[in-house]
Motif scaffolding. Structure first.
Motif, PDB file in Angstrom:
ATOM      1  N   ASP A  12       7.785  12.783  -7.975  1.00  0.00           N
ATOM      2  CA  ASP A  12       7.829  11.318  -8.010  1.00  0.00           C
ATOM      3  C   ASP A  12       7.708  10.771  -6.595  1.00  0.00           C
ATOM      4  N   CYS A  13       6.948   9.684  -6.445  1.00  0.00           N
ATOM      5  CA  CYS A  13       6.890   9.005  -5.151  1.00  0.00           C
ATOM      6  C   CYS A  13       8.023   7.986  -5.105  1.00  0.00           C
ATOM      7  N   ALA A  14       8.914   8.154  -4.133  1.00  0.00           N
ATOM      8  CA  ALA A  14      10.074   7.262  -4.056  1.00  0.00           C
ATOM      9  C   ALA A  14       9.663   5.836  -3.694  1.00  0.00           C
ATOM     10  N   PHE A  15       8.533   5.686  -3.002  1.00  0.00           N
ATOM     11  CA  PHE A  15       8.103   4.345  -2.589  1.00  0.00           C
ATOM     12  C   PHE A  15       7.622   3.511  -3.771  1.00  0.00           C
ATOM     13  N   CYS A  16       6.746   4.096  -4.592  1.00  0.00           N
ATOM     14  CA  CYS A  16       6.081   3.278  -5.618  1.00  0.00           C
ATOM     15  C   CYS A  16       6.423   3.726  -7.022  1.00  0.00           C
ATOM     16  N   SER A  17       7.297   4.729  -7.146  1.00  0.00           N
ATOM     17  CA  SER A  17       7.724   5.257  -8.445  1.00  0.00           C
ATOM     18  C   SER A  17       6.587   5.873  -9.248  1.00  0.00           C
ATOM     19  N   GLY A  76       0.827  -1.199   0.000  1.00  0.00           N
ATOM     20  CA  GLY A  76       0.000   0.000   0.000  1.00  0.00           C
ATOM     21  C   GLY A  76       0.855   1.240   0.000  1.00  0.00           C
ATOM     22  N   CYS A  77       0.587   2.139  -0.932  1.00  0.00           N
ATOM     23  CA  CYS A  77       1.295   3.410  -0.915  1.00  0.00           C
ATOM     24  C   CYS A  77       0.267   4.486  -0.640  1.00  0.00           C
ATOM     25  N   ARG A  78       0.656   5.472   0.122  1.00  0.00           N
ATOM     26  CA  ARG A  78      -0.314   6.484   0.522  1.00  0.00           C
ATOM     27  C   ARG A  78      -0.139   7.796  -0.243  1.00  0.00           C
ATOM     28  N   CYS A  79       0.658   7.720  -1.327  1.00  0.00           N
ATOM     29  CA  CYS A  79       0.773   8.916  -2.151  1.00  0.00           C
ATOM     30  C   CYS A  79      -0.541   9.054  -2.925  1.00  0.00           C
ATOM     31  N   ASP A  80      -1.095  10.248  -3.009  1.00  0.00           N
ATOM     32  CA  ASP A  80      -2.227  10.446  -3.907  1.00  0.00           C
ATOM     33  C   ASP A  80      -2.169  11.889  -4.389  1.00  0.00           C
TER      34      ASP A  80
END
Ligand code: ZN
Length: 339
Positions: free
Chosen positions: A322-327, A289-293
């Motif tokens: 860019d989200c480093a967690f999920c690219s 789960g990534c919480r970037c939105d």
């Protein structure tokens, strides 16, 4: 409130706990008595964390195995195998510790701070069973290391900050683990034993089988004061129950932790079947789960002063984040931010 199963299946149901008994272990999907809660048929093979308790020895902990979760997290990146294995183990440790949190909104974060190693950042976190993580490394430095580098080669002078954050009770706790020794599991174990003074066992393993990663971990702690005990135990380190449990738990093999065909209940039974009583608690499903939105990213960028936002605008007139967690990549129209 326990009930022996009518057809000889191996569980007695006690609320949401299962008392393991002799015999092949399978998850029973029946309800032996109507007033007992129905156990959901959970697959106890992969992407799950399971509570473990051995009451007569005052030991409890977690066992976890990750498969698809690790694959999908790694799929967002192109890491060399050494980094993939390290991140798989770090995610497993995150799952073991995160699933100890009492609050469903509690968050656990692992963050490595490093100096002079091949890795300069490793972050993993856990929220409500959702995991994410990433690593930033120097490919050239990493290329100079052996296939099985030590923690010191990977992290230099490194520390792992473990942060437990429980918003409802407003509890925040951080521990700092020196990244020393042969493996992440070893470093975590010596941290709990020395700093927390809770006799602990931590085993982590990760292995690529064919195209897929499988990771597993076992965390056991000796808590003579019962379930709530976070009491310092330095006067009780010589408690005879613990060395016994540590030997049994410590005999777990890496290939058992990672074997996708071996249910976690079976593995716990294999390790501890000679004890008077061994229980596993309700399974906690794990997922990526990534919480970037987009809204969140926009709100973060909007907090920067206008002149700094100006500098972020790229050649195409958009601010790219860019989200480093999920690219994931987000393109923000600067006009959207000015109010
Ligand atoms: Zn993300």
């Amino acid at each position: 409130m326990s009930a022996a199963s009518p057809d000889g299946t191996p569980f007695e149901f006690v609320q949401d706990q299962r008392r393991l008994a002799r015999g092949p272990v399978a998850v029973a999907a029946f309800n032996p008595q109507p007033y007992l809660p129905l156990m959901p048929p959970v697959e106890l093979f992969t992407d799950v964390a399971l509570g473990v308790a051995i009451p007569s020895r005052n030991a409890r902990g977690r066992i976890a195995r990750l498969a698809g979760v690790v694959d999908s997290i790694l799929a967002s990146h192109q890491y060399p195998p050494v980094i993939e294995k390290l991140l798989a183990e770090a995610l497993t440790l995150t799952a073991l510790l995160g699933s100890l949190l009492k609050e469903s909104q509690g968050q656990l974060t692992l963050q490595a701070q490093t100096e002079g190693g091949a890795i300069d950042l490793l972050v993993c976190d856990y929220l409500g069973g959702e995991l994410r993580g990433y690593v930033r490394h120097d490919a050239e430095k990493l290329g100079e290391l052996s296939d099985a580098p030590t923690l010191q080669e990977l992290f230099g002078k490194g520390y792992l900050a473990i942060t437990f954050d429980q918003p409802v009770s407003d509890e925040r706790y951080q521990g700092i683990v020196p990244l020393e020794g042969k493996s992440l599991g070893e470093a975590a174990q010596s941290y709990f034993s020395q700093s927390e003074q809770i006799p602990s066992l931590v085993r982590l393993a990760a292995e690529k089988r064919g195209e897929h990663w499988f990771a597993g971990g076992l965390l056991l702690q000796h808590l003579p004061e019962g379930e709530e005990g976070r009491e310092r135990l330095h006067t009780r380190l010589d408690h005879p129950d613990w060395p016994h449990i540590a030997i049994l738990g410590g005999s777990v093999k890496a290939e058992e932790l990672t074997d996708p065909a071996l249910p976690l209940d079976d593995l716990i039974w294999r390790l501890f079947h000679e004890e008077d009583e061994v229980r596993t608690l309700a399974a906690i499903p794990l997922s990526r789960g990534c919480r970037c939105d987009p809204d969140y990213v926009r709100s973060v960028i909007a907090r920067f002063p206008a002149d700094e936002r100006e500098e972020m605008v790229g050649e195409d007139g958009m601010i790219r984040v860019d989200c480093a967690f999920c690219s994931s990549s987000f393109a923000i129209e600067p006009k959207e931010l000015s109010s």
